[in-house]
Write a protein that holds these residues in place. Structure first.
Motif, PDB file in Angstrom:
ATOM      1  N   LEU A 122     -10.357  76.279  18.634  1.00  0.00           N
ATOM      2  CA  LEU A 122     -10.738  76.480  20.032  1.00  0.00           C
ATOM      3  C   LEU A 122     -12.233  76.776  20.164  1.00  0.00           C
ATOM      4  O   LEU A 122     -12.916  76.223  21.039  1.00  0.00           O
ATOM      5  CB  LEU A 122      -9.944  77.634  20.634  1.00  0.00           C
ATOM      6  CG  LEU A 122      -8.553  77.339  21.202  1.00  0.00           C
ATOM      7  CD1 LEU A 122      -7.881  78.641  21.644  1.00  0.00           C
ATOM      8  CD2 LEU A 122      -8.640  76.376  22.377  1.00  0.00           C
ATOM      9  N   ALA A 123     -12.737  77.670  19.315  1.00  0.00           N
ATOM     10  CA  ALA A 123     -14.156  78.025  19.372  1.00  0.00           C
ATOM     11  C   ALA A 123     -15.037  76.810  19.071  1.00  0.00           C
ATOM     12  O   ALA A 123     -16.045  76.572  19.744  1.00  0.00           O
ATOM     13  CB  ALA A 123     -14.448  79.156  18.390  1.00  0.00           C
ATOM     14  N   LEU A 124     -14.657  76.039  18.059  1.00  0.00           N
ATOM     15  CA  LEU A 124     -15.428  74.850  17.702  1.00  0.00           C
ATOM     16  C   LEU A 124     -15.378  73.821  18.822  1.00  0.00           C
ATOM     17  O   LEU A 124     -16.401  73.209  19.170  1.00  0.00           O
ATOM     18  CB  LEU A 124     -14.877  74.246  16.406  1.00  0.00           C
ATOM     19  CG  LEU A 124     -15.534  72.940  15.926  1.00  0.00           C
ATOM     20  CD1 LEU A 124     -17.026  73.149  15.688  1.00  0.00           C
ATOM     21  CD2 LEU A 124     -14.842  72.439  14.662  1.00  0.00           C
ATOM     22  N   PHE A 125     -14.202  73.634  19.404  1.00  0.00           N
ATOM     23  CA  PHE A 125     -14.046  72.656  20.483  1.00  0.00           C
ATOM     24  C   PHE A 125     -14.923  73.026  21.678  1.00  0.00           C
ATOM     25  O   PHE A 125     -15.592  72.166  22.258  1.00  0.00           O
ATOM     26  CB  PHE A 125     -12.578  72.597  20.904  1.00  0.00           C
ATOM     27  CG  PHE A 125     -12.259  71.469  21.845  1.00  0.00           C
ATOM     28  CD1 PHE A 125     -11.775  70.266  21.371  1.00  0.00           C
ATOM     29  CD2 PHE A 125     -12.423  71.619  23.220  1.00  0.00           C
ATOM     30  CE1 PHE A 125     -11.468  69.216  22.235  1.00  0.00           C
ATOM     31  CE2 PHE A 125     -12.126  70.588  24.087  1.00  0.00           C
ATOM     32  CZ  PHE A 125     -11.655  69.380  23.594  1.00  0.00           C
ATOM     33  N   LEU A 184     -20.007  71.889  24.827  1.00  0.00           N
ATOM     34  CA  LEU A 184     -21.308  72.241  25.394  1.00  0.00           C
ATOM     35  C   LEU A 184     -22.407  71.340  24.833  1.00  0.00           C
ATOM     36  O   LEU A 184     -23.305  70.903  25.565  1.00  0.00           O
ATOM     37  CB  LEU A 184     -21.629  73.709  25.100  1.00  0.00           C
ATOM     38  CG  LEU A 184     -20.860  74.744  25.921  1.00  0.00           C
ATOM     39  CD1 LEU A 184     -21.212  76.152  25.447  1.00  0.00           C
ATOM     40  CD2 LEU A 184     -21.185  74.604  27.412  1.00  0.00           C
ATOM     41  N   LEU A 185     -22.344  71.046  23.546  1.00  0.00           N
ATOM     42  CA  LEU A 185     -23.336  70.154  22.937  1.00  0.00           C
ATOM     43  C   LEU A 185     -23.263  68.768  23.573  1.00  0.00           C
ATOM     44  O   LEU A 185     -24.292  68.164  23.898  1.00  0.00           O
ATOM     45  CB  LEU A 185     -23.093  70.053  21.429  1.00  0.00           C
ATOM     46  CG  LEU A 185     -23.968  69.041  20.666  1.00  0.00           C
ATOM     47  CD1 LEU A 185     -25.451  69.368  20.832  1.00  0.00           C
ATOM     48  CD2 LEU A 185     -23.597  69.028  19.184  1.00  0.00           C
ATOM     49  N   ALA A 186     -22.046  68.261  23.775  1.00  0.00           N
ATOM     50  CA  ALA A 186     -21.888  66.947  24.402  1.00  0.00           C
ATOM     51  C   ALA A 186     -22.355  66.969  25.854  1.00  0.00           C
ATOM     52  O   ALA A 186     -22.895  65.978  26.356  1.00  0.00           O
ATOM     53  CB  ALA A 186     -20.427  66.504  24.321  1.00  0.00           C
ATOM     54  N   THR A 187     -22.145  68.104  26.535  1.00  0.00           N
ATOM     55  CA  THR A 187     -22.578  68.225  27.933  1.00  0.00           C
ATOM     56  C   THR A 187     -24.085  68.082  28.067  1.00  0.00           C
ATOM     57  O   THR A 187     -24.589  67.408  28.978  1.00  0.00           O
ATOM     58  CB  THR A 187     -22.139  69.580  28.511  1.00  0.00           C
ATOM     59  OG1 THR A 187     -20.718  69.705  28.413  1.00  0.00           O
ATOM     60  CG2 THR A 187     -22.573  69.723  29.962  1.00  0.00           C
ATOM     61  N   GLY A 195     -18.422  69.282  30.453  1.00  0.00           N
ATOM     62  CA  GLY A 195     -18.510  70.670  30.868  1.00  0.00           C
ATOM     63  C   GLY A 195     -17.156  71.235  31.240  1.00  0.00           C
ATOM     64  O   GLY A 195     -16.863  72.413  30.988  1.00  0.00           O
ATOM     65  N   LEU A 196     -16.294  70.402  31.838  1.00  0.00           N
ATOM     66  CA  LEU A 196     -14.946  70.834  32.203  1.00  0.00           C
ATOM     67  C   LEU A 196     -14.168  71.290  30.969  1.00  0.00           C
ATOM     68  O   LEU A 196     -13.430  72.284  31.015  1.00  0.00           O
ATOM     69  CB  LEU A 196     -14.211  69.685  32.894  1.00  0.00           C
ATOM     70  CG  LEU A 196     -12.744  69.927  33.265  1.00  0.00           C
ATOM     71  CD1 LEU A 196     -12.619  71.027  34.306  1.00  0.00           C
ATOM     72  CD2 LEU A 196     -12.102  68.635  33.777  1.00  0.00           C
ATOM     73  N   LEU A 197     -14.339  70.578  29.859  1.00  0.00           N
ATOM     74  CA  LEU A 197     -13.617  70.934  28.631  1.00  0.00           C
ATOM     75  C   LEU A 197     -14.090  72.271  28.077  1.00  0.00           C
ATOM     76  O   LEU A 197     -13.287  73.064  27.568  1.00  0.00           O
ATOM     77  CB  LEU A 197     -13.815  69.828  27.590  1.00  0.00           C
ATOM     78  CG  LEU A 197     -13.270  68.458  27.994  1.00  0.00           C
ATOM     79  CD1 LEU A 197     -13.687  67.393  26.986  1.00  0.00           C
ATOM     80  CD2 LEU A 197     -11.760  68.489  28.134  1.00  0.00           C
ATOM     81  N   SER A 198     -15.387  72.542  28.174  1.00  0.00           N
ATOM     82  CA  SER A 198     -15.899  73.827  27.685  1.00  0.00           C
ATOM     83  C   SER A 198     -15.366  74.975  28.534  1.00  0.00           C
ATOM     84  O   SER A 198     -15.099  76.066  28.026  1.00  0.00           O
ATOM     85  CB  SER A 198     -17.429  73.826  27.678  1.00  0.00           C
ATOM     86  OG  SER A 198     -17.952  73.674  28.983  1.00  0.00           O
ATOM     87  N   VAL A 199     -15.174  74.738  29.841  1.00  0.00           N
ATOM     88  CA  VAL A 199     -14.602  75.766  30.714  1.00  0.00           C
ATOM     89  C   VAL A 199     -13.167  76.075  30.295  1.00  0.00           C
ATOM     90  O   VAL A 199     -12.768  77.251  30.237  1.00  0.00           O
ATOM     91  CB  VAL A 199     -14.642  75.298  32.189  1.00  0.00           C
ATOM     92  CG1 VAL A 199     -13.841  76.255  33.074  1.00  0.00           C
ATOM     93  CG2 VAL A 199     -16.079  75.214  32.677  1.00  0.00           C
ATOM     94  N   LEU A 227      -9.608  80.831  25.052  1.00  0.00           N
ATOM     95  CA  LEU A 227     -10.001  81.554  23.838  1.00  0.00           C
ATOM     96  C   LEU A 227      -9.877  83.076  23.957  1.00  0.00           C
ATOM     97  O   LEU A 227      -9.341  83.721  23.040  1.00  0.00           O
ATOM     98  CB  LEU A 227     -11.431  81.158  23.444  1.00  0.00           C
ATOM     99  CG  LEU A 227     -11.931  81.678  22.093  1.00  0.00           C
ATOM    100  CD1 LEU A 227     -11.010  81.225  20.963  1.00  0.00           C
ATOM    101  CD2 LEU A 227     -13.357  81.196  21.837  1.00  0.00           C
ATOM    102  N   PRO A 228     -10.309  83.725  25.036  1.00  0.00           N
ATOM    103  CA  PRO A 228     -10.172  85.186  25.114  1.00  0.00           C
ATOM    104  C   PRO A 228      -8.728  85.662  25.208  1.00  0.00           C
ATOM    105  O   PRO A 228      -8.417  86.797  24.822  1.00  0.00           O
ATOM    106  CB  PRO A 228     -10.951  85.539  26.394  1.00  0.00           C
ATOM    107  CG  PRO A 228     -11.821  84.367  26.680  1.00  0.00           C
ATOM    108  CD  PRO A 228     -11.048  83.178  26.200  1.00  0.00           C
ATOM    109  N   LEU A 229      -7.833  84.816  25.737  1.00  0.00           N
ATOM    110  CA  LEU A 229      -6.440  85.220  25.921  1.00  0.00           C
ATOM    111  C   LEU A 229      -5.616  85.116  24.639  1.00  0.00           C
ATOM    112  O   LEU A 229      -4.674  85.886  24.430  1.00  0.00           O
ATOM    113  CB  LEU A 229      -5.780  84.354  26.999  1.00  0.00           C
ATOM    114  CG  LEU A 229      -6.346  84.448  28.419  1.00  0.00           C
ATOM    115  CD1 LEU A 229      -5.665  83.417  29.320  1.00  0.00           C
ATOM    116  CD2 LEU A 229      -6.168  85.850  28.984  1.00  0.00           C
ATOM    117  N   ALA A 230      -5.970  84.157  23.795  1.00  0.00           N
ATOM    118  CA  ALA A 230      -5.119  83.833  22.649  1.00  0.00           C
ATOM    119  C   ALA A 230      -4.949  84.950  21.620  1.00  0.00           C
ATOM    120  O   ALA A 230      -3.818  85.188  21.162  1.00  0.00           O
ATOM    121  CB  ALA A 230      -5.658  82.571  21.972  1.00  0.00           C
TER     122      ALA A 230
END
Length: 483
Positions: free
Chosen positions: A101-104, A109-112, A188-192, A198-201
């Motif tokens: 999840l963190a890597l994704f 963000l890099l792709a954005t 950007g939608l995917l990073s959101v 990630l914080p919930l998991a």
């Protein structure tokens, strides 16, 4: 990748109702986290498709290079799936799930904010690597969190529906975001999504791993990962330079050799990544062939139709998204009735019939031309083909897992997941590039669609012959509660 149902966890197991038909609040939160992650990955497979022509012009990518925007993600996603699935089994699925999840999210963000093709493709490749960790560990966490029976059936049903919905939403959202904002907003939608999940998991997902902790099959992992990467790279590179290049021939030969070596290694491994005796089961072998074909060929159709609608008919990204939105609605309808069809005819017959239907409706797309009325033909044929495609997806999974002993269900489920990812990976490099490299795009689209239809119809015949007569239908239907 083995998905064991007898697991050791570092958190107390969730208490379920006696019949397992109702989910507790914690169950629902766990299901939300796992399904949201899977939805995010499914979204990534489609959200960029309608934005490809705009993206190519913005970053200076040629039409023939556009397929790398898809392949750069799919290649590591399919190539590392088995390896990451086994690493999660041995060393902790939650840990690898969170890492993925963190890597994704970071890669999105890099792709954005990509400034050239190289930075964008790097982001896409890292997204694929993250997805390779998320998909198998997420499925394993789901099956080990929810006990076998109604609770797991319900969880898997919700997960499967959201996966299908994610692909459809991606096509529509990609068109809207590209028109209203830019193609960068799709990434950007995917990073959101990643930032939400990630914080919930960590607080919800228990750690899980196989109890006996067998050694990692390193030779098997190296040969299958290397073989898939080399094979897909060779096919993708051949699209731009042909099959005569020295690097293409070398990597193609290396891919075939490594996959052959993988089969040899697995036949002697004590804890193999893939069980060869499992693959000798008729339902497993032929069912997975049907799954491989339906995924790879449908991903190819979506790719070339996206180019056709925008480059030949001149539709905007938003209008293209609407065409695929119709496809999504019809797929949802098919999902409602698929189980009833399976209950009546059995999973094997449904698989064969669905493949035949997919092939026939794709063949109808060969009639597309440069006239604007073709958009109606495209919308109708792709929607009907997708209804059959969804039937094939559901029925191939049931075919592969039917008749498999409980202690081997994890292996069978792992093969289903692997087939799905590899199928999505190889379709576009194998056929889709024939359209992007053609001097006449419409002629190239016709060639791809004709070959696509022939392959699916041939697979329907092979699967029907290989599976033989479905004598287990009444038992299978009763077990599913569909009769």
């Amino acid at each position: 990748m083995a998905i064991d149902t007898t697991e050791t966890t570092s958190a107390s197991p969730t208490v379920h109702s006696p019949l397992g038909t109702r989910l507790s609040t914690r169950d629902k939160l766990v299901l939300f986290v796992l399904c949201a992650a899977q939805f995010m990955v499914a979204l990534d497979f489609s959200v960029l498709n309608v934005a490809l022509p705009v993206l190519g012009k913005d970053l200076g990518m040629s039409q023939s290079a556009l397929q790398w925007a898809v392949t750069a993600f799919a290649l590591p996603s399919g190539g590392f799936l088995l390896l990451f699935g086994r690493i999660g089994d041995l060393y902790g699925r939650r840990r690898l799930f969170l890492t993925g999840l963190a890597l994704f999210g970071t890669a999105s963000l890099l792709a954005t904010f990509a400034w050239d093709p190289a930075s964008f493709l790097t982001g896409r490749a890292l997204q694929g690597l993250g997805a390779a960790a998320i998909v198998p560990t997420g499925m394993s966490l789901l099956t080990t969190t929810f006990p076998e029976g109604p609770a797991r059936d319900r969880a898997l049903g919700i997960s499967g529906t959201l996966l299908s919905l994610g692909f459809t939403v991606g096509m529509v959202a990609g068109g809207v975001l590209t028109d209203v904002l830019s193609w960068r907003s799709t990434m950007g939608l995917l990073s959101v999504f990643a930032l939400i999940v990630l914080p919930l998991a960590p607080g919800l997902l228990p750690e899980s791993r196989t109890p006996d902790r067998p050694r990692l099959d390193v030779p098997g992992a190296v040969t299958v990962t290397g073989g898939l990467l080399a094979l897909i790279y060779a096919l993708s590179t051949a699209a731009e330079r042909g099959f005569g290049g020295a690097d293409v021939i070398a990597t193609l030969a290396a891919g075939v050799f490594l996959l052959a070596a993988f089969v040899y290694v697995e036949s002697r491994a004590h804890a193999p990544l893939v069980s060869l005796p499992m693959l000798r089961r008729r339902t497993v072998a032929w069912g997975n062939l049907g799954g491989l074909v339906t995924f790879s060929m449908m991903s190819t159709v979506v790719f070339v139709l996206t180019l056709y609608l925008q480059e030949t008919l001149g539709l905007s990204a938003f209008e293209t998204g609407l065409v695929f939105g119709v496809q999504g609605v019809m797929s949802a309808v098919a999902g409602v009735y698929a189980q009833k069809v399976i209950g009546r005819f059995g999973a094997r017959r449904t698989l064969v019939g669905s493949l035949a239907g997919q092939g026939l409706f794709v063949a109808g797309l060969v009639l597309l031309n440069a006239h604007t009325w073709s958009v109606w033909l495209a919308a109708a044929a792709i929607s009907l083909a997708s209804m059959c495609h969804l039937g094939a997806i559901i029925s191939y999974g049931l075919t592969v897992t039917s008749g498999v002993p409980d202690e081997e269900q994890g292996l069978a489920t792992g093969l289903v997941t692997s087939t799905q990812q590899v199928g999505i990976t190889i379709g576009i490099p194998l056929l889709g590039v024939l359209a992007t490299t053609s001097s006449d795009l419409l002629a190239g689209v016709h060639t791809v669609l004709a070959l696509d239809a022939v392959i699916v119809l041939a697979a329907a015949v092979l699967v029907a012959t290989g599976l033989g007569r479905d004598r287990s239908r009444p038992v299978e239907a009763e077990a599913l509660g569909l009769r």
